[in-house]
Design an enzyme around this catalytic site. Structure first.
Site, mmCIF file in Angstrom:
data_model
loop_
_atom_site.group_PDB
_atom_site.id
_atom_site.type_symbol
_atom_site.label_atom_id
_atom_site.label_comp_id
_atom_site.label_asym_id
_atom_site.label_seq_id
_atom_site.Cartn_x
_atom_site.Cartn_y
_atom_site.Cartn_z
ATOM 1 N N CYS A 1 12.139 -32.874 -32.452
ATOM 2 C CA CYS A 1 12.154 -32.114 -31.208
ATOM 3 C C CYS A 1 10.833 -31.371 -30.995
ATOM 4 C CB CYS A 1 13.319 -31.139 -31.208
ATOM 5 S SG CYS A 1 13.577 -30.343 -32.773
ATOM 6 N N GLY B 1 -12.343 -34.900 -38.584
ATOM 7 C CA GLY B 1 -11.746 -35.655 -39.686
ATOM 8 C C GLY B 1 -11.141 -36.956 -39.179
ATOM 9 N N THR B 2 -10.532 -36.873 -37.997
ATOM 10 C CA THR B 2 -9.923 -38.070 -37.409
ATOM 11 C C THR B 2 -10.978 -39.132 -37.142
ATOM 12 O OG1 THR B 2 -8.099 -36.844 -36.444
ATOM 13 C CG2 THR B 2 -8.667 -38.922 -35.379
ATOM 14 N N HIS C 1 -12.735 -27.995 -40.749
ATOM 15 C CA HIS C 1 -11.913 -26.849 -40.332
ATOM 16 C C HIS C 1 -10.721 -26.635 -41.260
ATOM 17 C CE1 HIS C 1 -8.452 -28.898 -38.360
ATOM 18 N NE2 HIS C 1 -9.327 -29.852 -38.165
ATOM 19 N N GLN D 1 -6.794 -32.779 -47.042
ATOM 20 C CA GLN D 1 -6.027 -31.640 -47.554
ATOM 21 C C GLN D 1 -6.532 -31.157 -48.914
ATOM 22 O OE1 GLN D 1 -3.901 -29.864 -45.891
ATOM 23 N NE2 GLN D 1 -3.771 -31.211 -44.116
ATOM 24 N N SER E 1 -12.350 -33.073 -43.420
ATOM 25 C CA SER E 1 -12.449 -32.311 -42.178
ATOM 26 C C SER E 1 -12.790 -30.858 -42.489
ATOM 27 C CB SER E 1 -11.107 -32.408 -41.462
ATOM 28 O OG SER E 1 -11.137 -31.614 -40.302
#
Lengths: 81, 384
Positions: free
Chosen positions: B326, B77-78, B202, B183, B200
């Site tokens: 984080c 997808g990227t 997957h 999405q 994408s």
């Protein structure tokens, strides 16, 4: 710290990672009276979002950033209750 | 080797990736045997591979509202987003070099825009729910805007964007629209009006290593890659025929179940959204309450460290993701949460895969409050 960013209480949170600056603010806001101003000096990038969000959730006023302290942002909060 | 991924019962990270659909597994195994030849050649086995690839393309094209010749398969997808953005920017260089994006696009879109030669990014802000205002999006389009980019739905908070309305704004101003539909495909109807679309496999239960790039016939787009005969001149390299076919099989199976799955997910997510504020003190549920993906719910727990929360939930058998700084290699908070102005620490995204059950969600809702309470007690913030 070399400057005071126009506040009744200055919290030096430099070097603290999220969520510690917000925790420090939550712990110590009670040390000032209602309508007094607390400045949180924090270099953690999350503080720029989390301190205004905390103010919204806890119904205090977020006043924006004051003069930086040694180049580090000082987030100003007015205690409302 | 096992046929089923580890601890699938606690897998609540479908927005990152959906476990392989059984239909895809079967087709993949078959296609490795029948679709291995070079689809660009002319002999029998090659023609068979070509036929399989064309079948896959037809299924995917129908699902995204494209013609088969508008669709190419990419390696991810990227890669589809990168090629889509760079190719559109390249073809529109004479119009200008400004690219309009919502502030909450996937990082692949933002990084591709940053990599487009000479391009300047104009970010359209979102409201507290993460929604783009279509009129504001339209207002950001200028005479020298080369391209506009808007996601179908946000990957972190599930908010569905007004793509159809934004497409109308783009059409009025003659600006091509790239839609990152990663999405949405396989779950919700894909809005029309796009010039370039990326997805994408997957994410819908297809295999990894298969993305979709669709470029509308007549849309201005020029390949940013060195010349290559394959992938309809859009995507260089030998096509992954078995992968594409398995992706198509998964998509077809997913779409057959979509209505039922969406109803189930909607009800389970609705329950999580309603009960979280009762169960966990000082929790902020983020994302649009109604205009959203059916399977995603995101929330932030005040005073809690996001990484600690992920770790503790993992120990309890739950796989979720977080936009807290984080948990990111960069130590900066998610640009999505930042753009929305919501709490970035203690952040958790729950996204339900196919097969999520009521019992699993109920158990999660039992475990989560204890985990949060324990972390707050350890940090000494439980009475703040």
């Amino acid at each position: 710290m070399s400057e005071r960013p126009g506040a009744d209480l200055v919290l030096d949170c430099r070097g603290m990672r999220c969520p510690l600056p917000v925790i420090e603010l939550g712990r110590r806001i009670g040390e000032v009276g209602v309508d007094a101003v607390v400045a949180v000096v924090a270099d953690d990038p999350a503080a720029a979002v989390d301190i205004p969000a905390w103010c919204r959730l806890r119904a205090h006023d977020y006043l924006g950033t004051g003069d930086p302290v040694d180049g580090v942002a000082a987030y100003r909060v007015r205690r409302r209750r | 080797m096992h046929g089923v991924p580890d601890s699938i019962a606690g897998y609540l990270d479908a927005a990152s990736t959906e476990p392989l659909h059984p239909a895809a597994r079967e087709v993949l195994a078959e296609a490795l045997d029948s679709g291995w030849a070079d689809p660009a050649r002319l002999y029998g086995s090659a023609r068979r591979a070509r036929l399989l690839l064309d079948n896959a393309r037809e299924v995917v094209a129908a699902a995204v509202g494209a013609r088969p010749d508008e669709v190419s398969f990419t390696g991810s997808g990227t890669q589809a987003v990168h090629l889509g953005v760079l190719g559109a920017a390249l073809a529109r260089e004479r119009a200008g070099r400004r690219i309009v994006c919502s502030a909450v696009e996937h990082s692949s879109v933002l990084h591709a825009v940053a990599a487009a030669p000479g391009a300047t990014m104009d970010r359209v802000p979102v409201d507290r729910a993460g929604s783009v205002d279509a009129a504001e999006f339209g207002g950001a389009l200028r005479a020298d805007t080369a391209l506009a980019c808007l996601q179908g739905a946000n990957h972190e908070v599930g908010t569905v964007q007004p793509v159809a309305e934004a497409a109308t704004e783009c059409e009025l101003r003659g600006v091509p629209l790239l839609v990152d539909a990663a999405q949405v495909v396989g779950r919700l109807a894909v809005p029309g009006g796009w010039s370039v679309l990326a997805a994408s496999a997957h994410k819908w239960g297809g295999p990894p290593g298969v993305g979709v790039l669709a470029v509308r016939r007549g849309a201005r787009w020029r390949s940013p890659s060195p010349e290559d005969e394959r992938g309809s001149g859009r995507v260089p390299g030998f096509e992954n025929v078995p992968g594409a076919l398995a992706a198509a099989a998964a998509l077809r199976a997913r779409l057959e179940d979509a209505e039922q799955l969406n109803r189930t997910h909607e009800a389970l997510v609705g329950r999580i959204r309603a009960r979280l504020p009762e169960l966990v003190p000082d929790v902020e549920v983020v994302g649009h309450p109604t205009v959203r993906l059916p399977h995603v719910v995101t929330f932030s727990c005040l005073y809690v460290d996001g990484e600690a929360l992920l770790t503790e939930l993992d120990k309890e058998g739950y796989a979720v993701s977080s936009g807290s700084s984080c948990t990111a290699s960069t130590l900066t908070p998610s640009h999505v949460l930042e753009a929305m102005g919501v709490l970035t620490h203690g952040n958790i995204r729950v996204s339900l895969p196919r097969g999520a059950t009521e019992a699993g969600v109920e158990r999660f809702l039992e475990v989560l409050p204890d985990v949060v309470a324990r972390l707050r007690a350890t940090a000494g913030v439980d009475r703040l």
